[in-house]
Structure formats: structure tokens, C-alpha cells
Design a protein around this motif. Structure first.
Motif, PDB file in Angstrom:
ATOM      1  N   LYS A  69       0.836  -1.194   0.000  1.00 24.73           N
ATOM      2  CA  LYS A  69       0.000   0.000   0.000  1.00 24.73           C
ATOM      3  C   LYS A  69       0.870   1.243   0.000  1.00 24.73           C
ATOM      4  O   LYS A  69       1.914   1.282   0.659  1.00 24.73           O
ATOM      5  N   GLY A  70       0.417   2.254  -0.705  1.00 23.24           N
ATOM      6  CA  GLY A  70       1.163   3.502  -0.768  1.00 23.24           C
ATOM      7  C   GLY A  70       0.267   4.683  -0.462  1.00 23.24           C
ATOM      8  O   GLY A  70      -0.877   4.729  -0.912  1.00 23.24           O
ATOM      9  N   VAL A  71       0.785   5.607   0.334  1.00 25.82           N
ATOM     10  CA  VAL A  71       0.088   6.863   0.597  1.00 25.82           C
ATOM     11  C   VAL A  71       0.990   7.973   0.083  1.00 25.82           C
ATOM     12  O   VAL A  71       2.111   8.133   0.557  1.00 25.82           O
ATOM     13  N   LEU A  72       0.500   8.705  -0.909  1.00 26.38           N
ATOM     14  CA  LEU A  72       1.367   9.664  -1.602  1.00 26.38           C
ATOM     15  C   LEU A  72       0.805  11.074  -1.513  1.00 26.38           C
ATOM     16  O   LEU A  72      -0.322  11.323  -1.931  1.00 26.38           O
ATOM     17  N   ASP A  73       1.638  11.959  -0.997  1.00 22.98           N
ATOM     18  CA  ASP A  73       1.241  13.357  -0.867  1.00 22.98           C
ATOM     19  C   ASP A  73       2.243  14.219  -1.646  1.00 22.98           C
ATOM     20  O   ASP A  73       3.229  13.714  -2.183  1.00 22.98           O
ATOM     21  N   GLY A  74       2.000  15.506  -1.669  1.00 30.18           N
ATOM     22  CA  GLY A  74       2.929  16.443  -2.306  1.00 30.18           C
ATOM     23  C   GLY A  74       3.140  16.112  -3.767  1.00 30.18           C
ATOM     24  O   GLY A  74       2.202  15.787  -4.491  1.00 30.18           O
ATOM     25  N   THR A 113      -3.125   2.263  -3.822  1.00 32.47           N
ATOM     26  CA  THR A 113      -2.498   3.570  -3.600  1.00 32.47           C
ATOM     27  C   THR A 113      -3.550   4.600  -3.237  1.00 32.47           C
ATOM     28  O   THR A 113      -4.618   4.646  -3.836  1.00 32.47           O
ATOM     29  N   LEU A 114      -3.206   5.406  -2.256  1.00 27.90           N
ATOM     30  CA  LEU A 114      -4.049   6.536  -1.878  1.00 27.90           C
ATOM     31  C   LEU A 114      -3.288   7.806  -2.237  1.00 27.90           C
ATOM     32  O   LEU A 114      -2.184   8.039  -1.749  1.00 27.90           O
ATOM     33  N   GLY A 122      -4.274  -7.395  -8.416  1.00 30.12           N
ATOM     34  CA  GLY A 122      -5.181  -6.269  -8.539  1.00 30.12           C
ATOM     35  C   GLY A 122      -4.494  -5.010  -8.055  1.00 30.12           C
ATOM     36  O   GLY A 122      -3.658  -5.061  -7.157  1.00 30.12           O
ATOM     37  N   ALA A 123      -4.835  -3.911  -8.691  1.00 31.77           N
ATOM     38  CA  ALA A 123      -4.258  -2.633  -8.272  1.00 31.77           C
ATOM     39  C   ALA A 123      -5.358  -1.583  -8.274  1.00 31.77           C
ATOM     40  O   ALA A 123      -6.205  -1.566  -9.159  1.00 31.77           O
ATOM     41  N   THR A 124      -5.357  -0.741  -7.265  1.00 28.31           N
ATOM     42  CA  THR A 124      -6.307   0.370  -7.233  1.00 28.31           C
ATOM     43  C   THR A 124      -5.554   1.657  -6.913  1.00 28.31           C
ATOM     44  O   THR A 124      -4.545   1.642  -6.234  1.00 28.31           O
ATOM     45  N   ALA A 141      -6.985   4.665   8.074  1.00 21.01           N
ATOM     46  CA  ALA A 141      -7.915   3.580   7.762  1.00 21.01           C
ATOM     47  C   ALA A 141      -7.492   2.851   6.488  1.00 21.01           C
ATOM     48  O   ALA A 141      -7.589   1.634   6.393  1.00 21.01           O
ATOM     49  N   PHE A 142      -6.975   3.611   5.542  1.00 20.97           N
ATOM     50  CA  PHE A 142      -6.499   3.018   4.293  1.00 20.97           C
ATOM     51  C   PHE A 142      -5.369   2.028   4.561  1.00 20.97           C
ATOM     52  O   PHE A 142      -5.302   0.948   3.969  1.00 20.97           O
ATOM     53  N   ALA A 143      -4.478   2.422   5.469  1.00 18.51           N
ATOM     54  CA  ALA A 143      -3.298   1.588   5.723  1.00 18.51           C
ATOM     55  C   ALA A 143      -3.564   0.500   6.761  1.00 18.51           C
ATOM     56  O   ALA A 143      -2.739  -0.389   6.957  1.00 18.51           O
ATOM     57  N   ALA A 144      -4.724   0.570   7.409  1.00 18.96           N
ATOM     58  CA  ALA A 144      -4.956  -0.282   8.589  1.00 18.96           C
ATOM     59  C   ALA A 144      -4.772  -1.771   8.306  1.00 18.96           C
ATOM     60  O   ALA A 144      -4.143  -2.471   9.095  1.00 18.96           O
ATOM     61  N   ASP A 145      -5.282  -2.256   7.179  1.00 17.48           N
ATOM     62  CA  ASP A 145      -5.226  -3.716   6.999  1.00 17.48           C
ATOM     63  C   ASP A 145      -3.807  -4.227   6.799  1.00 17.48           C
ATOM     64  O   ASP A 145      -3.462  -5.313   7.253  1.00 17.48           O
TER      65      ASP A 145
END
Ligand SMILES: Nc1ncnc2c1ncn2[C@@H]1O[C@H](COP(=O)(O)OP(=O)(O)OP(=O)(O)O)[C@@H](O)[C@H]1O
Ligand SMILES: [Mg+2]
Lengths: 441, 257
Positions: free
Chosen positions: A324-329, A356-357, A383-385, A414-418
Motif C-alpha cells: 500500500k502507498g500513501v502519496l502526498d505532495g 495507492t491513496l 489487482g491494483a487500485t 484507515a487506508f493503511a490499517a489492513d
């Protein structure tokens, strides 16, 4: 003896330090010859460009164009109390077995590995090749530098790192923490940590490999870790890349798994301006399983690339992968997940997911699943989202009085929780849960 | 001055105008029922009052507690005592109900300059509220609304309302899909929370709920406006005659209380 390379090429700055290193005869002859062969390969390969398929989305020009100084001698001025921030210790748990490396060199005075239970052995690499030749004999046999310039470079300069050996039937009572820490003395330096983790039959252990810094220095970590998991053994191997914000990090982990073994990997990446982590494993015996999970959280101009490779070489093996990825900036994330299923690897059960978020309009993700399946009776899915914060959920939280920044953080969490829930070491899971909540304030 | 005063409210979803000059006044201590045909704009009104940015207000004014409500952010409205029980409560996988409730509770306390409560103190508060809505404590450890049955979601809305103690509660079809026991629980929740200084707007299709929650006023919302207002007997009349009786022939009567 000196190696000749094209003058002005990016590899040139590595020649003199290499000649100096191989001139020092303290390492055994086999190490010296392996170093020489690897350096030749490195100079032949050169740094990869984006024309190389494996580096298509990641330019290593900032690394290739820099002249780093080899951090050969012991440097650094880290005090014991500075380690607390990176130790995951909560005060309630017994201290973990810890090997600390400062600016690439083993620091016994900061480490806690003098008293070890039966069946657990830890060495620093330089001691290991005289004290445990039969263990370090595996170095260079699990991973190959033939097509990977960074692994070749690491092998050429391998000098220090951790060697972990868990005897058969041994279940280690606490995690073993390999803590690679840099301070301001690492500025403009490069280090090539080389680690080896060997688990005997039915052994069970957790090894944490951390890369952190107390400074904001620009430096380059080029690490390689080889892992051998014998029949029926289970290794949990968590890599925590939390390097200084302007640093560079390239790290390859390659595991070799025997029958009925389980290799559980987690790769966290929150640090470095430019990072690349490779996690490779070969399921080399029936009934083996690999779980490769990861979480990257990026902001500003960070670039973070993960390449995973699972080779199903035998029948009846499973692999589970959740990144999982969380991307800002203006950050850029890359995920390339390779799965090879050999013709004999029937009944393979593989699942790969990359989610990815995107927290900003300027962040970017390149995700590339790569499945090559040569057996016919297999179950392999991927699968990729890519998504953004759910507006309905955001409004629901806000309508309860929760401010927008906190609502966004909660939804990011919450996105990263699992994927965080898969961490089986409570201290690490809790620490990362907090870090996730606080990362994007 | 009423607690809530709506004048000539117009609102769009996308390019479509849903609220077309709606007037409504709700005084402190009152319970108002809003009824009306499907698609007439009841939820739109509720969402606009809660500040959902998906709805665009194009005209009119809303004054709440002496302030311009339309100028306030959603979280500020909640902090100032507005609570919307959603017709379709939102699932938030990964955030536990307990964490969510405590975060909301503390954000509202913070907004009033009060100290935050820690998880232990909050657990005590929750024990009482859970009993009020007859909800199993295990629901607290589950992700917000995730996998909850329709009725459980509605109960969870009432639980939140009980914890946050709003000044103006807006219940959007909280009674739909509830069994008779749950209906009584919802009604008890509303009645327990009733005080002289707060008010409740109940959106419903069923006169049944109004046997438990007795409204001071009943309004018919149709075609984006309040077409008729009356006392609690109006609900009985609607039950008997249907909405056609209001929407066709009858002239708009404008505001209620
Ligand atoms: N996101 C949207 N996009 C387009 N139209 C919408 C959207 N949301 C609502 N509408 C329309 O707005 C109108 C009013 O909807 P609203 O939900 O307010 O009705 P309601 O009175 O609550 O109905 P119900 O009794 O069925 O709950 C409906 O025609 C609906 O289709
Ligand atoms: Mg509705």
C-alpha cells in the motif's frame, strides 16, 4: 593493481576507494576475489538507466552523478539514549537483541547482543568471515549481482553488516533488531551494509532491519541482505526504511526458501529522497509460502520504488502480497511486482494487491504487476487500485465535529490499517499506527 | 428568535435544483416532523443543514442560534450542536467505532475549551450510552458501520447522537428499516435527549414513529418547498389521504412554526 574505467563515467569515483579496500589483506582470499569479480561486473554494467526495464520509472541519476566518499573507517558520535527513538521499545517489553551499526560500521558498545539464548548467533560480518566461515560461505550464493549493478557494487565493497544464524528447532523469544543508523558524520558518504540471515530447520525468528538517521545529512545507503530459510522454518523479516529526508537508499533482500518454510516480509518506506527496495524470494521446496507486504508513505518530492519478485519453483506453494502507498505532495511511488511460476510449480496459489491513496493532485504512482506463469494448474490473481480520500466518508467524519485535518488523517490511517494489522510484533504495529496517523498532518 | 430559521433556501445537486425556496422555523424545545414524497428534497435539506459540500446552496438564508449557518464549515456546525443522523450511514473500514466516537466527542469538547477525555473515562461514558440504545459493546471495536446491518447502522447513529448531545438533531429516516423494538429505542433516545433548549427535526415516511416521538409540528415537503404545515394530526391526515391531496390543488402555505 588498479581497475580501468572510462574517465568521467559515474563509476569512476568508486575506483580509488575500491583499490584501497582490496589492497588491505585482512579479508580472506575468497572475499577478495569475490569483491574483484563484483567490481568488474559493476564497472561493466554501470548504473542502470531508465532504458533498463527494471528501472523504467526510477532514475538513479542523482546517485550516479554524486561523488560519495566511502565510509570505511568507524565514524559517528551516537549516544545510547539517541537509540530510543528508533528502538520500538515501550519499556514494558524485554530489550530486543540489537546490533547497532553507525555510519555502516558495527558499534558493539551500543549493541545488546552479548547474552544470547542457545541456538542464536550474531556476528558482525568482518568477524564472521574468520569466526564463522561455514555460515558466511553462503554470501553471494543466494543473490546474484550479475544483472544488478547496485548488488555488484555492494559485493565489491562488502565489509560490514550483520550475520544472524538461528540453529534448527530454535524459536527465538524476542525480535532481533539490526539498526543501521547514520549521523552528521555520514554526510556525502556511502555505505554498503551486507547482511546474512540463516535459519535452520524448523527455526522461528523475527528480524527487524532498520535504516534511520539522527541527522539531515545527504548520504547513500546501498544494502544487501541474503536470507536462507530451511525446511519448516519461519522468518518474519521487517525492513524499516526511515532514512534522512535528503538521503538515498537502495536495498535488496533476497531469500531462498526450502520445503514448508514461511518467509514473511514487510517493507516500510517513509524516508529518503530517492529509494529503491527489492524484495525477492524463491520458493524452492514444496509447501513453502511467502508473504510480502509493504507500506510506503511519501510526501514532498520523495521518490520510492519497490520491486518484488516471487519465484514459484516448486508445486504447492503460496504467495500473498499486499503493498500500500500513501502519496502526498509531488511524491512518486513505483511498485513492480513480479511473479514467476515455473512449469513444474502446479497448484501454485498466488495473490498480489497494490493499493495507492493519492492525497494530492500532484502525487504520482506507477504500478506494474508482472505475472509470468508457465504451469497450467495454478491460481494467481493480481489487482491494483488508485484512489483518493473518500469525500462521503470525509463529510461523515466532519459532520461529527472532527476537523478536516484529523478526518483526513483518520481516513489515511484507515487506508493503511489492513496492511499494518499484518505486523505481528505489537510494538512495531503500534508504532507504525501512530506514525501513520501523524505522517500527514 | 427560533433556534433555526430557514428563509427561501435554494440548493442544487449538480445542475439540478432540488430545494426551491424553502422556509422553515424551528424553536428551542420543539420537535418537527418533515414528511413528503420520495425525491422531494428531504435528505437534501438535511445534508445542506449539515454542510455537505456536494450540495450547492444558490439562494436564501439559514440562521442557527443567531449565526449564519451557511458560513460555517461542517465540523463547526457539529461543534455548535448540529447533528445529522444519516439516511445512509457511511461505512469507514479501518477506523474503530470507539476511536471515531471518542475523536468526535473530544473535538467537540475542544471546540468549547474543555479538556479531552482519555480512553478510560470515555469507556465509562459509553457504558451508559450503549445501554440507552441497547447496543452490544462489541460494536465499539468494529470499524464504523462496516458490515453493520441496516438496523445496526441506524442504532449507531442514535448512539452517536446520545454521545454528542446535539442542540439540533436531524434524523433522516432513522426509523426506516427498523424493527419495532429498535423503533422504540430510537424514540426513547430522542425523548431522553429532549430538553427545553434543544430541538429535533424528524424526517420520516411513517406516522408510526410519530406515535413514539410526538411532534409539535408536521410539515409536508414536496417539490423542494414546504407546502403545508400543521400539528401532529396532519401526519394522520397524510396517512389517510396521501400526498396528492397536498401537492395537487392546494396552494403553498409557506413556513411552519
Ligand atoms: N448526487 C445526486 N446526483 C443527482 N441527483 C441527486 C443526487 N442526490 C440527490 N439527487 C436527486 O435529488 C432529488 C432529491 O433527493 P433527496 O434525497 O433529497 O430526496 P428525499 O426527499 O430524501 O427522498 P427519499 O424519501 O426517497 O429519501 C432526487 O430526485 C434525487 O434523485
Ligand atoms: Mg431521503
Amino acid at each position: 593493481m588498479s581497475t580501468s574505467v572510462v574517465v568521467g563515467s559515474p563509476v569512476e569515483s568508486y575506483v580509488a576507494p575500491f583499490d584501497e579496500l582490496v589492497g588491505d589483506a585482512s579479508a580472506p582470499a575468497w572475499v577478495q576475489s569475490m569483491r574483484r569479480a563484483a567490481f568488474d561486473r559493476f564497472t561493466a554494467l554501470g548504473f542502470p538507466t531508465t532504458k533498463n526495464e527494471d528501472w523504467h520509472f526510477t532514475s538513479v541519476a542523482p546517485i550516479a552523478d554524486s561523488e560519495f566518499v566511502l565510509l570505511a573507517a568507524k565514524t559517528g558520535d551516537i549516544k545510547r539514549d539517541e537509540l530510543a527513538a528508533f528502538s520500538f521499545a515501550t519499556g514494558q517489553t524485554a530489550a530486543w537483541y540489537t546490533m547497532v551499526f553507525v555510519n555502516g560500521r558495527f558499534a558493539p558498545e551500543l549493541s545488546d547482543c552479548a547474552k544470547l539464548p542457545n541456538g542464536v548467533k550474531l556476528w558482525d560480518l568482518a568477524s564472521a568471515w574468520t569466526k564463522a566461515p561455514d555460515v558466511v560461505d553462503r554470501i553471494g550464493k543466494i543473490t546474484s549481482y550479475d544483472l544488478n549493478a547496485f548488488t555488484a557494487l555492494n559485493t565489491a565493497f562488502m565489509h560490514d553488516g550483520a550475520v544472524v544464524q538461528i540453529a534448527k528447532e530454535t524459536e527465538v523469544d524476542r525480535p532481533i533488531h539490526l539498526l543501521f543508523i547514520t549521523d552528521a558524520n555520514a554526510a556525502k558518504g556511502v555505505m554498503h551494509p551486507r547482511n546474512l540471515i540463516v535459519l535452520g530447520r524448523h527455526a522461528k525468528a523475527t528480524v527487524i532491519e532498520s535504516y534511520v538517521s539522527t541527522s539531515e545529512a545527504v548520504y547513500f545507503t546501498n544494502a544487501v541482505t541474503e536470507v536462507s530459510v530451511a525446511e519448516g522454518a519461519t522468518l518474519r523479516h521487517y525492513k524499516m526504511q526511515r532514512e534522512a529526508a535528503r538521503s538515498f537508499h537502495v536495498g535488496t533482500i533476497e531469500a531462498s526458501q526450502a520445503k514448508d518454510s514461511h518467509y514473511v516480509s514487510f517493507s516500510l518506506a517513509t524516508g529518503a529522497a530517492l529509494s529503491r527496495t527489492n524484495v525477492y524470494t524463491t520458493l524452492g521446496g514444496e509447501g513453502a509460502g511467502a508473504t510480502l507486504n509493504g507500506l510506503y508513505m511519501l510526501g514532498d518530492d520523495q521518490h520510492c520504488d519497490h520491486q518484488t519478485q516471487i519465484v514459484h519453483a516448486q508445486p504447492n506453494c503460496f504467495s500473498r502480497e499486499l503493498y500500500k502507498g500513501v502519496l502526498d505532495g509531488r511524491s512518486h511511488g513505483v511498485f513492480n511486482g513480479k511473479v514467476y511460476v515455473h512449469p513444474i510449480a502446479q497448484k501454485t496459489d498466488g495473490k498480489q494487491t497494490n493499493n495507492t491513496l493519492l492525497l494530492s493532485d500532484t502525487a504520482q504512482i506507477d504500478t506494474k504487476p508482472q505475472l509470468e506463469i508457465f504451469a497450467d494448474d495454478v491460481k494467481c490473481t493480481h489487482g491494483a487500485t488508485v484512489g483518493q480520500i473518500d469525500r462521503t466518508a470525509l463529510f461523515y467524519l466532519e459532520s461529527r465535529g472532527i476537523s478536516r485535518p484529523l478526518a483526513r488523517r483518520l481516513l489515511t490511517y484507515a487506508f493503511a490499517a489492513d496492511v499494518l494489522e499484518t505486523l505481528e510484533v505489537d510494538e512495531i504495529r503500534q508504532s507504525l499506527e501512530t506514525a501513520t496517523l501523524e505522517r500527514f498532518v | 428568535m427560533p433556534l433555526l430559521e430557514i428563509n427561501g433556501l435554494r440548493a442544487n445537486v449538480g445542475d439540478k435544483e432540488i430545494l426551491k425556496g424553502l422556509d422553515l422555523a424551528v424553536g428551542a424545545g420543539e420537535i418537527h416532523a418533515v414528511m413528503g414524497p420520495n425525491g422531494s428534497g428531504k435528505s437534501t435539506l438535511a445534508q445542506v443543514l449539515a454542510g455537505n459540500p456536494a450540495y450547492e446552496v444558490t439562494g436564501g438564508t439559514v440562521t442557527y442560534d443567531g449565526r449564519d449557518l451557511l458560513e460555517m464549515q461542517p465540523e463547526e456546525r457539529a461543534q455548535q450542536g448540529i447533528f445529522l443522523a444519516f439516511q445512509y450511514p457511511v461505512e469507514i473500514p479501518g477506523v474503530s467505532n470507539a476511536y471515531f466516537l471518542r475523536a468526535a466527542y473530544n473535538e467537540i469538547r475542544k471546540a468549547h475549551g474543555e479538556d479531552e477525555v482519555d480512553p478510560l473515562e470515555f469507556a465509562d461514558i459509553m457504558d451508559e450510552k450503549l445501554a440507552l440504545v441497547d447496543m452490544d459493546p462489541s460494536m465499539l471495536n468494529r470499524s464504523v458501520n462496516t458490515g453493520f446491518s441496516g438496523g445496526e447502522k441506524k442504532r449507531n447513529e442514535i448512539l452517536q447522537m446520545a454521545v454528542l448531545q446535539p442542540k439540533l438533531g436531524i434524523l433522516d429516516e432513522t426509523d426506516s428499516g427498523l424493527d419495532i423494538d429498535a423503533l422504540r429505542i430510537v424514540a426513547d433516545g430522542v425523548n431522553t435527549l429532549k430538553r427545553p433548549d434543544n430541538a429535533t427535526i424528524v424526517v420520516t415516511h411513517y406516522q408510526r414513529l410519530l406515535n413514539y416521538i410526538v411532534p409539535d409540528f408536521v410539515h409536508v415537503l414536496a417539490n423542494g418547498r414546504i407546502l403545508k404545515s400543521g400539528g401532529k394530526d396532519l401526519a394522520l391526515e397524510l396517512e389517510e389521504k396521501g400526498y396528492d391531496w397536498v401537492t395537487s390543488g392546494h396552494v403553498s402555505m409557506g413556513a411552519g412554526a
